[in-house]
Design an enzyme around this catalytic site. Sequence first.
Site, PDB file in Angstrom:
ATOM      1  N   CYS A 289       0.824  -1.208   0.000  1.00  0.00           N
ATOM      2  CA  CYS A 289       0.000   0.000   0.000  1.00  0.00           C
ATOM      3  C   CYS A 289       0.866   1.271   0.000  1.00  0.00           C
ATOM      4  O   CYS A 289       1.513   1.573  -0.981  1.00  0.00           O
ATOM      5  CB  CYS A 289      -0.991  -0.024   1.152  1.00  0.00           C
ATOM      6  SG  CYS A 289      -2.375   1.129   0.914  1.00  0.00           S
TER       7      CYS A 289
ATOM      8  N   HIS B 184      -3.808  -4.847   0.650  1.00  0.00           N
ATOM      9  CA  HIS B 184      -3.345  -5.277   1.971  1.00  0.00           C
ATOM     10  C   HIS B 184      -3.480  -6.799   2.101  1.00  0.00           C
ATOM     11  O   HIS B 184      -4.507  -7.297   2.576  1.00  0.00           O
ATOM     12  CB  HIS B 184      -4.150  -4.584   3.074  1.00  0.00           C
ATOM     13  CG  HIS B 184      -3.795  -3.161   3.290  1.00  0.00           C
ATOM     14  ND1 HIS B 184      -2.794  -2.768   4.163  1.00  0.00           N
ATOM     15  CD2 HIS B 184      -4.263  -2.026   2.722  1.00  0.00           C
ATOM     16  CE1 HIS B 184      -2.685  -1.446   4.138  1.00  0.00           C
ATOM     17  NE2 HIS B 184      -3.570  -0.973   3.275  1.00  0.00           N
TER      18      HIS B 184
ATOM     19  N   GLU C 232      -2.173  -8.723   4.219  1.00  0.00           N
ATOM     20  CA  GLU C 232      -2.237  -9.154   5.620  1.00  0.00           C
ATOM     21  C   GLU C 232      -3.667  -9.249   6.137  1.00  0.00           C
ATOM     22  O   GLU C 232      -3.925  -9.971   7.112  1.00  0.00           O
ATOM     23  CB  GLU C 232      -1.417  -8.206   6.503  1.00  0.00           C
ATOM     24  CG  GLU C 232      -2.023  -6.826   6.754  1.00  0.00           C
ATOM     25  CD  GLU C 232      -1.719  -5.806   5.681  1.00  0.00           C
ATOM     26  OE1 GLU C 232      -1.909  -4.602   5.942  1.00  0.00           O
ATOM     27  OE2 GLU C 232      -1.284  -6.210   4.578  1.00  0.00           O
TER      28      GLU C 232
END
Length: 254
Positions: A131, A226, A228
């Site tokens: 990002c 993202h 994660e």
Amino acid sequence: MSQRSGGRGDFHTRPLPRTRPLIALPQRYAASTSALRYAAVVTARALADAVFRAGGEPFMMHPGPPAEAGERLTRCAGLLLPGGGDLAPWRYATGSDVHRSVYDVDDAQDEFDLALARCALARGLPTLAVCRGMQVVNVALGGTLRQDMGGPSSEHRHKVHPVRVASGSTVARALGTEKVDASCYHHQCVDLAGRGLEPTAWAADGTVEALELVGRGGWFAAIQWHPEDTAAADEAQQGLFGALVREAGGRGAP
């Protein structure tokens, strides 16, 4: 969410490196947090968990003087540049007005992140940029950003959308697929790619979702989404962290 073509498998129990390679994870300045009384430095737990799950040792690197970034990075085998607030527009668009949507600009954070990116790229250090991290690398290499994608109807905040990934790219190999559902939270995006950077993934609206380096040594991948957010349950997204840690582990002790 997307899975690798061979099925999910039990990727939480795969063999880990004998020694966890140290992955630099620069912290973020925060004006306040719910658990502390004062300003803080923070790390997204989901990022640290994804690195640890992949067999790496997340090293929470405190932001400091840019001149020290290179020396501090020498102890690490890889770098993960995380998300965060916006870069100061003057760093990539001299003389332009600042869009009203630009937020959380911190010059000290910018200087440190840019220094880390430049050092890592110069050394060929395995690097995953997420990002804001992708935007940092792009600006470090002379690229530009769109300060705002066009308001709530056009930005990618709180969205999960399909991303098409170029066949044979570093990102596609790490994911194990050429199409993923990406969890996004950004209102800015890449405008002009920096020196040596090539777009290798795109959203349906044409937004560049990944950048890779052409003709330079060292493993490198930059993504706008993202991973994660969903990596604990999605093998494809976890694969990005796995690739970073494998490459870092292959370098031996720094």
